[in-house]
Structures are given as C-alpha cells and as structure tokens.
Design a protein around this motif. Sequence first.
Motif, mmCIF file in Angstrom:
data_model
loop_
_atom_site.group_PDB
_atom_site.id
_atom_site.type_symbol
_atom_site.label_atom_id
_atom_site.label_comp_id
_atom_site.label_asym_id
_atom_site.label_seq_id
_atom_site.Cartn_x
_atom_site.Cartn_y
_atom_site.Cartn_z
ATOM 1 N N ASP A 86 0.883 -1.476 -0.025
ATOM 2 C CA ASP A 86 -0.074 0.114 -0.092
ATOM 3 C C ASP A 86 0.918 1.278 0.149
ATOM 4 O OD1 ASP A 86 0.960 -0.195 2.609
ATOM 5 O OD2 ASP A 86 -1.020 0.231 3.503
ATOM 6 N N VAL A 87 2.271 1.235 -0.141
ATOM 7 C CA VAL A 87 3.216 2.346 -0.355
ATOM 8 C C VAL A 87 3.232 2.724 -1.713
ATOM 9 C CG1 VAL A 87 5.460 3.174 0.074
ATOM 10 C CG2 VAL A 87 4.370 1.634 1.866
ATOM 11 N N ALA A 88 2.962 3.949 -2.157
ATOM 12 C CA ALA A 88 3.279 4.884 -3.383
ATOM 13 C C ALA A 88 4.751 4.869 -3.423
ATOM 14 C CB ALA A 88 2.463 5.831 -3.322
ATOM 15 N N CYS A 89 5.295 4.481 -4.655
ATOM 16 C CA CYS A 89 6.601 4.555 -4.849
ATOM 17 C C CYS A 89 6.786 5.178 -6.091
ATOM 18 C CB CYS A 89 7.286 3.325 -5.019
ATOM 19 S SG CYS A 89 7.192 2.291 -3.465
ATOM 20 N N SER A 90 7.910 6.105 -6.231
ATOM 21 C CA SER A 90 8.076 7.021 -7.657
ATOM 22 C C SER A 90 8.541 6.003 -8.424
ATOM 23 C CB SER A 90 9.371 8.216 -7.146
ATOM 24 O OG SER A 90 10.395 7.616 -6.710
ATOM 25 N N GLU A 91 8.282 6.412 -9.666
ATOM 26 C CA GLU A 91 8.435 5.567 -10.907
ATOM 27 C C GLU A 91 9.785 5.976 -11.476
ATOM 28 O OE1 GLU A 91 6.982 2.738 -11.701
ATOM 29 O OE2 GLU A 91 5.842 2.832 -10.036
ATOM 30 N N ILE A 92 10.826 5.619 -10.695
ATOM 31 C CA ILE A 92 12.161 6.043 -11.209
ATOM 32 C C ILE A 92 13.047 4.650 -11.326
ATOM 33 C CG2 ILE A 92 14.415 7.326 -10.597
ATOM 34 C CD1 ILE A 92 12.616 9.255 -8.611
ATOM 35 N N TYR A 93 13.711 4.706 -12.330
ATOM 36 C CA TYR A 93 14.441 3.523 -12.629
ATOM 37 C C TYR A 93 16.139 3.620 -12.302
ATOM 38 C CZ TYR A 93 16.520 -0.472 -15.173
ATOM 39 O OH TYR A 93 17.243 -1.566 -15.287
ATOM 40 N N GLY A 94 16.461 3.048 -11.499
ATOM 41 C CA GLY A 94 17.926 3.492 -11.078
ATOM 42 C C GLY A 94 19.008 2.374 -11.611
#
Length: 142
Positions: A86-94
């Motif tokens: 249920d945690v929103a995570c930024s859509e950044i690819y590392g």
Amino acid sequence: MRCGAAAIAVLVLGVGALVWQGCGGDAEGGGAGEPGTGVLQITYIPEPGRTPRTATLTCPADTSDGRAACEQIEGLSAAFDPVPDDVACSEIYGGPEQMVIRGEWAGESVETTLTRTNGCEIDRYASLAPVLLPLVGGPGGG
C-alpha cells in the motif's frame, strides 16, 4: 463496592502477569536471536547476463571489516523487509543492479532481493549497498 474493588484487583494482577510473561524470552534465550548475529549470503548481480558475485557474511565476524559490516547491518535490518503493497513509490528507474540476500539475521529468516526498479526499492538498495557491495567486490556502494 467491595466486589468491584476485588474484581479490579484481580484484573490488574492478571494483566500484570500477562505483561510480565510477554516481556523477554525464556531462560534459554529462545525466540529471537541475538542482535548483530547471523549468516547472510549476498549475491550481487550487476546486470542480466553478467556473472554474479557472491560472499557470505557471518556475524559476529573475525575481521575488522566484517565486524564493521555486522554493526552497520544491525541498524539497517529493516531494509530486509519488503516494501508494503500500500506504499506509493516514485517511478524512477535506478539501474539493473540487484542484490539477493538469504540467510538468518538475529534469529529471523532473511530472503529478499534488493533492486533499483523504483524509488522505494532504490532506497532499500542504497541503505545496504555501502555495507554489502564491498563484501562481494561490487562498485563502491552506489
């Protein structure tokens, strides 16, 4: 009134006994293991198709580098837990790097894969990378 006071006294004593039993382990130290102890197998995968690098960390350790890693991991062991659904995570690819960690830490089974596929996973990866990557001969911890 006397009956009420007696019932409250029994209730308080009963709750106190339950709290006392719930605190701490048994006399033999069962339950959770000692903090800072365990055996972790770390597999670093730089990118798909490249040869993984593996190391095993046993804590407490015999070397100064190993002891330092054990101490640092103790404060970071929450990174072994997966990111809650249920945690929103930024859509950044590392990047494609992954670390697979298996073993036991402080008496608990550990089996997790750290990736850099979104902001939450990058945070997990970045918290343990400076400690674990030097053990497997990976890049400086970034």
